[in-house]
Scaffold this active site. Structure first.
Site, mmCIF file in Angstrom:
data_model
loop_
_atom_site.group_PDB
_atom_site.id
_atom_site.type_symbol
_atom_site.label_atom_id
_atom_site.label_comp_id
_atom_site.label_asym_id
_atom_site.label_seq_id
_atom_site.Cartn_x
_atom_site.Cartn_y
_atom_site.Cartn_z
ATOM 1 N N GLY A 112 0.840 -1.191 0.000
ATOM 2 C CA GLY A 112 0.000 0.000 0.000
ATOM 3 C C GLY A 112 0.875 1.240 0.000
ATOM 4 O O GLY A 112 2.020 1.214 0.466
ATOM 5 N N CYS A 113 0.336 2.332 -0.517
ATOM 6 C CA CYS A 113 1.149 3.544 -0.625
ATOM 7 C C CYS A 113 1.576 4.046 0.750
ATOM 8 O O CYS A 113 2.782 4.199 1.010
ATOM 9 C CB CYS A 113 0.398 4.626 -1.401
ATOM 10 N N TYR A 114 0.615 4.290 1.646
ATOM 11 C CA TYR A 114 0.995 4.846 2.955
ATOM 12 C C TYR A 114 1.967 3.938 3.718
ATOM 13 O O TYR A 114 2.960 4.424 4.280
ATOM 14 C CB TYR A 114 -0.250 5.066 3.822
#
Ligand SMILES: NC(=O)C1=CN([C@@H]2O[C@H](COP(=O)(O)OP(=O)(O)OC[C@H]3O[C@@H](n4cnc5c(N)ncnc54)[C@H](OP(=O)(O)O)[C@@H]3O)[C@@H](O)[C@H]2O)C=CC1
Ligand SMILES: CC(=O)N[C@@H](CCC(=O)OP(=O)(O)O)C(=O)O
Length: 321
Positions: free
Chosen positions: A120-122
């Site tokens: 995931g990005c975060y």
């Protein structure tokens, strides 16, 4: 001459799929295969194409990604390698987590894997800052961690992009305040934390670019360290990394999120004041780059053993602070 590996991007018309396509289009070491637009959601057509290719990248909502993974599994020994950009398999022990900088052994694990889940990005930025501290015994595994973050609106996919372009979305919004954001399981697991972090994301009226920020009261750490010692530890950990770099925290205590857009780079800064005993670790990267499509192309290169350019062909970084 060895056959050029073939790749099918399931969901190629979406935000992540399009950016992966753009990164691979000019790569002579890989051949992209597509499905007719009107059949792109037809399980039979997808299964047929899966049987022909070496690797499938899933750029789909979670449920569709699970369905696609099952379609591929139904091919048995003829199943292609899978790289899933969705959240569906990120803490599944049968899949390898596709964060190549997670440990020195992770690139080899990704290269050998049949199924890889793209991070995931975060969590990408937060894990890369937290895990070395836990591994070094500086941060206890049950440390009460908070991650504050901001994303451009492309992080929400086509529907959020449409809402911002139609000016129906707020200029700035915190969310995830129910404390159950879908990224928490991977963030906790791969940071090696036993206590669930508090994660406070926000989205704002700009297209792409991300900041993850982790505030620390240094006297609450397991081992007493200064901000400079944390910076040195992280710098040594990522020395030699192609995409992750630790840079001095300049800029009058300010940082904006868009400077690395179009690239697969991730920068870590350690802001802090030793006398106050406080620090804030900040990661900056492109949510569609190292946070999604850039990381996917980096993983594809490892999985197929081919050279790739994980940046966009013409990366257009904005001027920084
Ligand atoms: N945007 C980001 O920054 C990131 C996204 N991701 C993840 O990547 C995945 C894709 O996200 P994103 O690109 O943003 O999403 P988008 O909504 O932009 O794109 C999703 C694409 O999947 C297609 N699709 C939906 N259902 C099916 C189906 N059953 N069969 C085939 N195609 C289908 C959609 O088609 P249609 O055009 O008809 O809607 C659309 O083209 C998600 O799981 C997301 O969480 C991961 C990291 C970052
Ligand atoms: C701004 C915004 O809404 N962002 C998305 C995360 C985007 C992303 O990384 O989704 P994946 O889990 O598929 O990786 C969100 O918070 O749900």
């Amino acid at each position: 001459m060895a056959k050029t590996p073939t790749v099918f991007i399931d969901g190629e018309a979406g935000t992540t799929g399009l950016q992966i396509r753009e990164r691979l289009a000019a790569n002579p070491h890989v051949a992209l295969r597509s499905i007719a637009a009107d059949r792109r959601k037809d399980p039979g057509a997808r299964r047929e194409l899966m049987e022909e290719v070496d690797l499938v990248i899933l750029c789909l909502p979670d449920d569709a990604a699970k369905e696609s993974a099952e379609l591929a599994a139904s091919l048995g020994a003829r199943a292609p390698k899978l790289l899933d950009a969705s959240t569906a398999h990120r803490v599944d022990p049968d899949w390898v987590y596709g964060l190549a900088e997670l440990t020195p052994d992770q690139p080899a694990a990704i290269a050998a894997a049949q199924r890889v889940s793209n991070p995931g990005c975060y969590p990408t930025g937060a894990i890369l800052m937290l895990r070395p501290l836990v591994e070094a015994g500086i941060m206890a595994a049950d440390h009460p961690v908070t991650v504050n973050a901001v994303s451009g609106y492309t992080g929400g996919g086509k529907s959020m992009v449409a809402a911002y372009e139609a000016r129906t979305a707020p200029d700035f919004e915190m969310y995830g305040l129910g404390l159950h954001h879908k990224h928490l399981p991977e963030l906790q697991a791969y940071s090696l934390l036993t206590r669930r972090p508090i994660f406070v994301p926000a989205v704002a009226d700009y297209a792409q670019g991300m900041l993850d920020a982790i505030p620390l009261h240094l006297d609450t750490l397991q081992r007493k360290v200064s901000p400079a010692e944390i910076e040195t530890l992280l710098r040594e950990r990522y020395a030699g990394s192609e995409y992750v770099r630790v840079v001095p925290a300049e800029g009058n205590g300010k940082i904006e999120p868009q400077a690395l857009n179009g690239t697969n780079a991730l920068e870590i800064r350690v802001y802090g004041d030793a006398a106050l005993g406080q620090a804030v670790l900040v990661a900056r990267f492109d949510n569609l780059g190292k946070g999604a499509s850039g990381a996917a192309v980096q993983n594809l290169g490892l999985m197929l053993g081919i050279p790739v350019n994980a940046d966009l062909p013409i990366a257009a970084p904005r001027a920084a602070e």
